[in-house]
Enzyme design. Structure first.
Site, PDB file in Angstrom:
ATOM      1  CG  MET A  39      -1.920  -1.203   1.134  1.00 34.23           C
ATOM      2  SD  MET A  39      -3.431  -0.946   2.056  1.00 34.23           S
ATOM      3  CE  MET A  39      -2.790  -0.719   3.705  1.00 34.23           C
ATOM      4  CG  LEU A  42       7.207   1.440  -0.667  1.00 36.77           C
ATOM      5  CD1 LEU A  42       8.004   1.128  -1.947  1.00 36.77           C
ATOM      6  CD2 LEU A  42       6.285   0.271  -0.332  1.00 36.77           C
ATOM      7  CG  HIS A  46       6.832  -2.009   2.337  1.00 41.56           C
ATOM      8  ND1 HIS A  46       6.786  -0.871   3.111  1.00 41.56           N
ATOM      9  CD2 HIS A  46       5.602  -2.556   2.406  1.00 41.56           C
ATOM     10  CE1 HIS A  46       5.563  -0.731   3.613  1.00 41.56           C
ATOM     11  NE2 HIS A  46       4.817  -1.744   3.207  1.00 41.56           N
ATOM     12  CD  GLU A 156       7.806 -15.264   8.192  1.00 42.58           C
ATOM     13  OE1 GLU A 156       8.418 -14.893   9.219  1.00 42.58           O
ATOM     14  OE2 GLU A 156       8.058 -16.327   7.592  1.00 42.58           O
ATOM     15  CE  LYS A 157       3.421  -5.065  11.613  1.00 37.85           C
ATOM     16  NZ  LYS A 157       2.704  -4.168  10.750  1.00 37.85           N
ATOM     17  CB  SER A 193       3.927  -0.717  10.913  1.00 42.18           C
ATOM     18  OG  SER A 193       2.650  -0.279  10.492  1.00 42.18           O
ATOM     19  CB  SER A 194       2.851   2.251   6.368  1.00 45.27           C
ATOM     20  OG  SER A 194       3.501   1.390   5.451  1.00 45.27           O
ATOM     21  NE  ARG A 195      -3.061   1.296   9.774  1.00 49.63           N
ATOM     22  CZ  ARG A 195      -3.414   0.288   8.961  1.00 49.63           C
ATOM     23  NH1 ARG A 195      -2.736  -0.841   8.966  1.00 49.63           N
ATOM     24  NH2 ARG A 195      -4.454   0.415   8.165  1.00 49.63           N
TER      25      ARG A 195
HETATM   26  P1  AMP Z   1       1.357  -2.920   3.508  1.00 53.99           P
HETATM   27  O1  AMP Z   1       1.918  -1.870   2.618  1.00 53.99           O
HETATM   28  O2  AMP Z   1       1.370  -2.556   4.953  1.00 53.99           O
HETATM   29  O3  AMP Z   1       0.055  -3.471   3.020  1.00 53.99           O
HETATM   30  O4  AMP Z   1       2.376  -4.126   3.430  1.00 53.99           O
HETATM   31  C1  AMP Z   1       2.768  -4.656   2.184  1.00 53.99           C
HETATM   32  C2  AMP Z   1       3.537  -5.915   2.432  1.00 53.99           C
HETATM   33  O5  AMP Z   1       4.687  -5.637   3.213  1.00 53.99           O
HETATM   34  C3  AMP Z   1       2.712  -6.946   3.213  1.00 53.99           C
HETATM   35  O6  AMP Z   1       2.963  -8.238   2.671  1.00 53.99           O
HETATM   36  C4  AMP Z   1       3.261  -6.807   4.605  1.00 53.99           C
HETATM   37  O7  AMP Z   1       3.145  -7.985   5.371  1.00 53.99           O
HETATM   38  C5  AMP Z   1       4.708  -6.490   4.322  1.00 53.99           C
HETATM   39  N1  AMP Z   1       5.338  -5.845   5.484  1.00 53.99           N
HETATM   40  C6  AMP Z   1       4.863  -4.774   6.171  1.00 53.99           C
HETATM   41  N2  AMP Z   1       5.664  -4.489   7.224  1.00 53.99           N
HETATM   42  C7  AMP Z   1       6.672  -5.404   7.191  1.00 53.99           C
HETATM   43  C8  AMP Z   1       7.811  -5.647   8.019  1.00 53.99           C
HETATM   44  N3  AMP Z   1       8.086  -4.909   9.091  1.00 53.99           N
HETATM   45  N4  AMP Z   1       8.622  -6.686   7.686  1.00 53.99           N
HETATM   46  C9  AMP Z   1       8.357  -7.463   6.597  1.00 53.99           C
HETATM   47  N5  AMP Z   1       7.288  -7.285   5.791  1.00 53.99           N
HETATM   48  C10 AMP Z   1       6.461  -6.266   6.077  1.00 53.99           C
END
Ligand code: AMP
Length: 288
Positions: A39, A42, A46, A156-157, A193-195
């Protein structure tokens, strides 16, 4: 719409048509393809998935789409960080193509189909975000069917999400291999996390202890403390840190996410947590 090759160093596809055309060109040359759905906003988590993709295939597509259907009306869809130019910059030399459609392209008028799963979606995140996984499964099915990659990579997050996607791909005979990448963490162990950008400095400090309590609770269970006792204790400690609400702290079967009958783990177990601090909801998990 032609591929956008003018805006950034990496070409950007904005519609299913230009994505398919780019992939068809690679296929003609016999090249293998991976898709990394994101989403945007990054971070190194990511990027680690993109690096993993690079090791496995010839061409890497990163999708950037803040999917409205996986957010409930009370969630942070409009506040979610959108940083496309920076994101594409971070992918230079790593991704071969960005897929960044808009919502009208993904969900044109009349769109009526939802992919929803039973079982693996019915607890944990599914309890607190009841419409979330249908949104995720539907958008991931569409992204995979648009790109038709050899492999798709998830973090795996979002452990439960990874299990949901594995289940969906198996159930619907979608011809793609699903790979999970390990959780990338900050120096104090907070899962990236993006959050995390929503956290105030004080909240950020408390958030850094969540993974410590998770690890200690998992270790207690591994050493024989009954699951209910260890998670009750861990839950109290999370609230004592300053978290406002604990949605769950559970030890579950790693694949099915089913609860264990006898209050102790059997086979492969995973501990999973979701808790809110201020306006931010954090999730994390690790093996037991
Ligand atoms: P998102 O942009 O949050 O939807 O995440 C996109 C992808 O990145 C998803 O497969 C998440 O599980 C992965 N992701 C998010 N945070 C992490 C992290 N800290 N470590 C590894 N993968 C992540």
């Amino acid at each position: 719409m032609p591929l956008d090759t003018a805006s950034y160093e990496i070409p950007v596809a904005r519609s299913a048509g230009d994505l398919r055309e780019a992939v068809a060109g690679w296929r003609k040359d016999g090249l293998s393809v991976a898709l990394v759905p994101t989403m945007g906003a990054l971070h190194a988590g990511h990027i680690s998935l993109v690096d993993l993709a690079r090791e496995k295939v010839d061409r890497v597509i990163v999708s950037i789409f803040v999917n409205p259907t996986q957010f409930a009306p009370n969630e942070d869809f409009s506040a979610y960080p959108r940083t496309e130019a920076e994101d594409v910059g971070k992918l230079e030399g790593k991704a071969d193509l960005i897929f960044a459609p808009n919502a009208a392209d993904m969900y044109p008028e009349g769109f009526s189909t939802t992919v929803s799963l039973t079982g693996v979606t019915e607890s944990l995140e599914g309890t607190f975000r009841p419409t979330h996984f249908a949104g995720v499964a539907t958008v991931v099915a569409k992204l995979i069917l648009r790109a038709l990659p050899d492999i798709a990579i998830f973090g795996e997050k979002d452990w439960q999400q990874l299990m949901v996607i594995r289940r969906m791909v198996a159930d619907l005979d979608i011809p793609v291999k699903i790979l999970g990448g390990p959780i990338m963490r900050e120096a104090d162990g907070l899962a990236m996390s993006s959050r995390n950008v929503y956290l105030t400095p004080e909240e950020r400090k408390a958030a850094g202890q969540l993974n410590v309590i998770l690890r200690e609770t998992a270790d207690a269970v591994a050493k024989g403390t009954p699951i209910s006792k260890a998670t009750a204790e861990g839950g109290k400690r999370i609230l004592a840190l300053g978290f406002d609400k604990l949605d769950y702290l559970e030890v579950r079967d790693a694949a099915s996410l089913a609860a264990f009958q006898g209050d102790k783990p059997e086979g492969s177990a995973r501990i999973l947590v979701a808790a809110k601090i201020g306006r931010t909801r954090l999730i994390d998990n690790m093996p037991v």
